[in-house]
Design a protein around this motif. Structure first.
Motif: not given
Length: 184
Positions: A129-134
C-alpha cells in the motif's frame, strides 16, 4: 506524494512531501554530526536507531494508507555520470548558475553512504500500500513519463467523479441564472 480520498461529495486533497521525514534516515544517517546535535535521550540513540526510525516511518505510512491516503514514493536514480554532467552544465551555463551549490559537490563525496541509506530506507518502508517507484532519472523525459504514469494510475484507481446535482440544486441554479440575467 500522498493523495487523500475524500468522503463522498467532498473535495480530495493532494499533498506533496519533498523528502520530508525521510531526511532523518538519509541525510542524518550519512552525517552523524546532525544526529549528535539533536540532543535526543541517550537511550534512544543506540545501534538500532535507524531500524527504529525506518519502522516508525513504515508504521506511519501504513496508518495513512488505512485512512484512505494513497502514498506514492519516488526514488529518482541518477547515475554519477549524469549527475556530473548536470553539475558541469550548472557551472558552464550562466542561466543555470542559480541551480549550483558547492554543497552538492561535497555531498557527492558521500554517494556510497547515501546509496546504502536509500537501499535500507526503500527495503524497510516499501509495502503493497506504500510502494516505492525506483525510476531511472538520467533521461528527464523518461523520468517524467514514469512518474506521471504512476500518478495517473493512482488517480484513476480513486474512481473520481463530479458530484451529482440534485433537483433542489438545479432549481437554485435556474433561479440564480434568471436573477443574473435580469440584473446589470
Amino acid at each position: 506524494m500522498a493523495l487523500c480520498q475524500a468522503p463522498a461529495g467532498a473535495r480530495a486533497h493532494r499533498h506533496l512531501f519533498n523528502r520530508s521525514y525521510y531526511e532523518e534516515v538519509l541525510v542524518v544517517r550519512v552525517h552523524s554530526e546532525i544526529l549528535q546535535k539533536q540532543k535526543l535521550p541517550p537511550d534512544s540513540v543506540g545501534k538500532r536507531i535507524w531500524d527504529q526510525r525506518l519502522a516508525d516511518i513504515a508504521h506511519f505510512e501504513d496508518y495513512l494508507a488505512r485512512q484512505g491516503t494513497i502514498i506514492l514514493k519516488f526514488f529518482l536514480h541518477l547515475s554519477r555520470k549524469e549527475q556530473k554532467k548536470r553539475f558541469m552544465e550548472r557551472l558552464d551555463r550562466p542561466e543555470k548558475h542559480r541551480k549550483f551549490s558547492a554543497a552538492d559537490i561535497q555531498e557527492r563525496r558521500s554517494s556510497d553512504d547515501y546509496m546504502h541509506a536509500f537501499e535500507e530506507a526503500i527495503r524497510a518502508t516499501a509495502t503493497k500500500h506504500t510502494p516505492w517507484y525506483v525510476v531511472p532519472a538520467d533521461n528527464k523525459w523518461f523520468t517524467r513519463l514514469i512518474v506521471a504514469a504512476a500518478i495517473v494510475q493512482a488517480v484513476e484507481r480513486l474512481d473520481l467523479s463530479f458530484p451529482k446535482i440534485d433537483v433542489a440544486k438545479k432549481k437554485e441554479l435556474v433561479r440564480a441564472r434568471a436573477a443574473l440575467k435580469h440584473k446589470r
